[in-house]
Design a protein around this motif. Structure first.
Motif, PDB file in Angstrom:
ATOM      1  N   ASP A 304      17.882 -32.650  48.810  1.00  0.00           N
ATOM      2  CA  ASP A 304      17.291 -31.966  49.955  1.00  0.00           C
ATOM      3  C   ASP A 304      17.207 -32.932  51.136  1.00  0.00           C
ATOM      4  N   LEU A 305      17.958 -32.636  52.189  1.00  0.00           N
ATOM      5  CA  LEU A 305      18.025 -33.533  53.340  1.00  0.00           C
ATOM      6  C   LEU A 305      16.731 -33.565  54.137  1.00  0.00           C
ATOM      7  N   THR A 306      15.832 -32.611  53.920  1.00  0.00           N
ATOM      8  CA  THR A 306      14.567 -32.604  54.656  1.00  0.00           C
ATOM      9  C   THR A 306      13.444 -33.261  53.872  1.00  0.00           C
ATOM     10  N   HIS A 307      13.720 -33.715  52.667  1.00  0.00           N
ATOM     11  CA  HIS A 307      12.676 -34.297  51.819  1.00  0.00           C
ATOM     12  C   HIS A 307      12.336 -35.719  52.269  1.00  0.00           C
ATOM     13  N   GLY A 308      11.064 -36.037  52.281  1.00  0.00           N
ATOM     14  CA  GLY A 308      10.619 -37.392  52.545  1.00  0.00           C
ATOM     15  C   GLY A 308      10.753 -37.837  53.987  1.00  0.00           C
ATOM     16  N   LEU A 309      10.804 -36.899  54.928  1.00  0.00           N
ATOM     17  CA  LEU A 309      10.966 -37.257  56.339  1.00  0.00           C
ATOM     18  C   LEU A 309       9.669 -37.139  57.123  1.00  0.00           C
ATOM     19  N   GLY A 310       8.580 -36.783  56.446  1.00  0.00           N
ATOM     20  CA  GLY A 310       7.309 -36.624  57.139  1.00  0.00           C
ATOM     21  C   GLY A 310       7.222 -35.359  57.959  1.00  0.00           C
ATOM     22  N   LEU A 311       8.029 -34.370  57.624  1.00  0.00           N
ATOM     23  CA  LEU A 311       8.036 -33.103  58.346  1.00  0.00           C
ATOM     24  C   LEU A 311       6.979 -32.161  57.801  1.00  0.00           C
ATOM     25  N   SER A 312       6.447 -31.317  58.653  1.00  0.00           N
ATOM     26  CA  SER A 312       5.551 -30.264  58.192  1.00  0.00           C
ATOM     27  C   SER A 312       6.365 -29.190  57.491  1.00  0.00           C
ATOM     28  N   GLU A 313       5.709 -28.332  56.740  1.00  0.00           N
ATOM     29  CA  GLU A 313       6.417 -27.239  56.054  1.00  0.00           C
ATOM     30  C   GLU A 313       7.082 -26.311  57.057  1.00  0.00           C
ATOM     31  N   ASP A 314       6.428 -26.081  58.192  1.00  0.00           N
ATOM     32  CA  ASP A 314       7.034 -25.231  59.223  1.00  0.00           C
ATOM     33  C   ASP A 314       8.300 -25.878  59.776  1.00  0.00           C
ATOM     34  N   GLU A 315       8.243 -27.184  60.009  1.00  0.00           N
ATOM     35  CA  GLU A 315       9.425 -27.884  60.511  1.00  0.00           C
ATOM     36  C   GLU A 315      10.552 -27.862  59.488  1.00  0.00           C
ATOM     37  N   ARG A 316      10.223 -28.068  58.219  1.00  0.00           N
ATOM     38  CA  ARG A 316      11.252 -28.036  57.170  1.00  0.00           C
ATOM     39  C   ARG A 316      11.911 -26.670  57.101  1.00  0.00           C
ATOM     40  N   GLU A 317      11.140 -25.613  57.204  1.00  0.00           N
ATOM     41  CA  GLU A 317      11.709 -24.274  57.107  1.00  0.00           C
ATOM     42  C   GLU A 317      12.568 -23.948  58.324  1.00  0.00           C
ATOM     43  N   ARG A 318      12.181 -24.471  59.484  1.00  0.00           N
ATOM     44  CA  ARG A 318      13.019 -24.273  60.664  1.00  0.00           C
ATOM     45  C   ARG A 318      14.391 -24.904  60.445  1.00  0.00           C
ATOM     46  N   ILE A 319      14.401 -26.110  59.902  1.00  0.00           N
ATOM     47  CA  ILE A 319      15.662 -26.816  59.667  1.00  0.00           C
ATOM     48  C   ILE A 319      16.438 -26.160  58.534  1.00  0.00           C
ATOM     49  N   ARG A 320      15.779 -25.783  57.486  1.00  0.00           N
ATOM     50  CA  ARG A 320      16.444 -25.249  56.298  1.00  0.00           C
ATOM     51  C   ARG A 320      16.990 -23.837  56.520  1.00  0.00           C
ATOM     52  N   SER A 321      16.406 -23.081  57.430  1.00  0.00           N
ATOM     53  CA  SER A 321      16.907 -21.708  57.611  1.00  0.00           C
ATOM     54  C   SER A 321      16.593 -21.099  58.962  1.00  0.00           C
ATOM     55  N   GLY A 322      15.393 -21.323  59.489  1.00  0.00           N
ATOM     56  CA  GLY A 322      14.959 -20.597  60.681  1.00  0.00           C
ATOM     57  C   GLY A 322      15.848 -20.781  61.891  1.00  0.00           C
ATOM     58  N   ASN A 323      16.243 -22.018  62.156  1.00  0.00           N
ATOM     59  CA  ASN A 323      17.091 -22.265  63.332  1.00  0.00           C
ATOM     60  C   ASN A 323      18.459 -21.614  63.179  1.00  0.00           C
ATOM     61  N   ALA A 324      19.017 -21.667  61.971  1.00  0.00           N
ATOM     62  CA  ALA A 324      20.327 -21.053  61.732  1.00  0.00           C
ATOM     63  C   ALA A 324      20.262 -19.540  61.894  1.00  0.00           C
ATOM     64  N   ILE A 325      19.211 -18.938  61.383  1.00  0.00           N
ATOM     65  CA  ILE A 325      19.059 -17.484  61.507  1.00  0.00           C
ATOM     66  C   ILE A 325      19.025 -17.089  62.979  1.00  0.00           C
ATOM     67  N   GLU A 326      18.313 -17.867  63.774  1.00  0.00           N
ATOM     68  CA  GLU A 326      18.194 -17.562  65.205  1.00  0.00           C
ATOM     69  C   GLU A 326      19.485 -17.842  65.955  1.00  0.00           C
ATOM     70  N   LEU A 327      20.069 -19.011  65.743  1.00  0.00           N
ATOM     71  CA  LEU A 327      21.259 -19.412  66.497  1.00  0.00           C
ATOM     72  C   LEU A 327      22.469 -18.560  66.147  1.00  0.00           C
ATOM     73  N   LEU A 328      22.670 -18.287  64.856  1.00  0.00           N
ATOM     74  CA  LEU A 328      23.854 -17.568  64.406  1.00  0.00           C
ATOM     75  C   LEU A 328      23.609 -16.079  64.230  1.00  0.00           C
ATOM     76  N   LYS A 329      22.371 -15.639  64.498  1.00  0.00           N
ATOM     77  CA  LYS A 329      22.007 -14.218  64.367  1.00  0.00           C
ATOM     78  C   LYS A 329      22.354 -13.700  62.966  1.00  0.00           C
ATOM     79  N   LEU A 330      21.934 -14.454  61.962  1.00  0.00           N
ATOM     80  CA  LEU A 330      22.238 -14.104  60.580  1.00  0.00           C
ATOM     81  C   LEU A 330      21.346 -12.979  60.104  1.00  0.00           C
ATOM     82  N   ASP A 331      21.919 -12.077  59.333  1.00  0.00           N
ATOM     83  CA  ASP A 331      21.182 -10.966  58.749  1.00  0.00           C
ATOM     84  C   ASP A 331      20.690 -11.398  57.365  1.00  0.00           C
TER      85      ASP A 331
END
Length: 337
Positions: A304-331
């Motif tokens: 997991d590339l987001t593990h151990g980076l001191g990120l909040s759970e919200d930040e991790r979820e943005r990186i793991r999926s949220g930003n992609a869903i928004e940018l690529l308009k994924l269903d």
């Protein structure tokens, strides 16, 4: 949810399309013209036919979903491997882009819960094919090489119709460098140690970032969005230098604003090979501009590339999926298994 936006796909229909350029899967590896993708690994096939069959076996829906389950990945966004971009292959380049997009689309339609794709286009004449791929085939954006589109660079105004089309469609660019030695002909052997890939990919990706800004494209197309893989090549790590010297030492640059003001136009991933470097990228870029991309199924797996980076759970979820869903308009309305 975990969405990996950096994965590549080869299908049977993408092989053996041209008598010289291929591409071919041979015992010595993926082969395009005189070029063969180098490897230190021992040959795993006794014939070219077996080599192609072995590769294609790893590219099936079932094989992909199995590895995705092992790595906790819910969706892949796939693209044509950069070695097969064909910018250098004349008229065949346009034909091959259509082939790739038809193949990628057909693969994804069979399992839309787990697979989406970046289209491919020959950048010198790409606007029409990008429009077809997005509007008719469902592509989420276009994957391009980092530098040298058959002699054109990202700052060249001949590419502005492409950036205009992407802005109209409101879809992003994915930037992935490629082996520049592919079009060197028989002199490709001068590319010692696979330098134009192993180091060159990162150089190409950095050049795209630099050229797109310095060439003024983002002033003409302020809504154009670009995702640069491999953590942006060297752009993020040299961001301060690029920002300071854009004004001080680049008199031909056409950007109207300070370089840092264009950062909202760019997304990056955490595909670097040490947690300390990933922490640096996350700190400099910010979670709101990071995607999750790993070259899925490639030569390495760092967990997991987001593990151990001191990120909040919200930040991790943005990186793991949220930003992609928004940018690529994924269903993702249908639950992913």
């Amino acid at each position: 949810m975990l969405i990996d936006v950096h994965a590549h796909l080869l299908t049977e229909g993408m092989f053996n399309r041209h008598e010289f350029w291929g591409p071919f899967m041979k015992v010595q590896g993926l082969t395009v013209g005189h070029f063969a993708l180098g490897t230190k690994q021992p040959a795993k096939a006794s014939s070219d036919e077996e080599a192609q069959a072995n590769l294609l076996a790893r590219m099936t829906h079932e094989s992909r979903r199995k590895l995705m389950a092992e790595r906790g990945v819910d969706k892949l966004v796939m693209s044509t491997p950069s070695h097969c971009f064909m910018y250098w292959a004349g008229d065949f380049a346009n034909e091959y882009a259509r082939v790739c997009n038809d193949e990628l689309s057909a693969f994804c339609r069979k399992d839309q819960e787990h697979f989406d794709f970046w289209c491919h286009a020959n950048l010198a004449a790409a606007a029409k094919e990008i429009d077809r791929a997005v509007r008719q085939l469902g592509a989420r954006g276009v994957c391009v090489g980092g530098a040298n589109f058959n002699g054109l660079q990202a700052y060249d105004e001949q590419l502005f119709p492409v950036w205009e089309k992407l802005s109209q469609l409101d879809v992003p660019i994915m930037v992935h460098g490629f082996n520049q030695s592919i079009y060197w002909g028989e002199k490709h052997t001068d590319d010692k140690f696979e330098t134009t890939s192993i180091i060159g990919d990162c150089v190409d990706e950095t050049l795209f970032f630099w050229y797109l800004i310095c060439g003024g494209a983002l002033d003409v197309f302020p809504n154009l969005k670009t995702y640069i893989t491999h953590a942006g090549g060297m752009a993020v790590f040299q961001l301060g230098r690029l920002s300071e010297l854009n004004r001080a030492m680049a008199p031909d640059s056409r950007n109207k604003r300070p370089l840092m003001e264009y950062m909202p136009n760019f997304y990056f991933d955490l595909d670097v090979h040490a947690p300390g470097l990933r922490r640096g990228v996350a700190e400099v870029v910010g979670a709101e501009r990071l995607l999750y991309g790993t070259n899925f199924g490639g030569a390495y797996d760092h967990g997991d590339l987001t593990h151990g980076l001191g990120l909040s759970e919200d930040e991790r979820e943005r990186i793991r999926s949220g930003n992609a869903i928004e940018l690529l308009k994924l269903d993702v309305s249908v639950p992913v298994a």
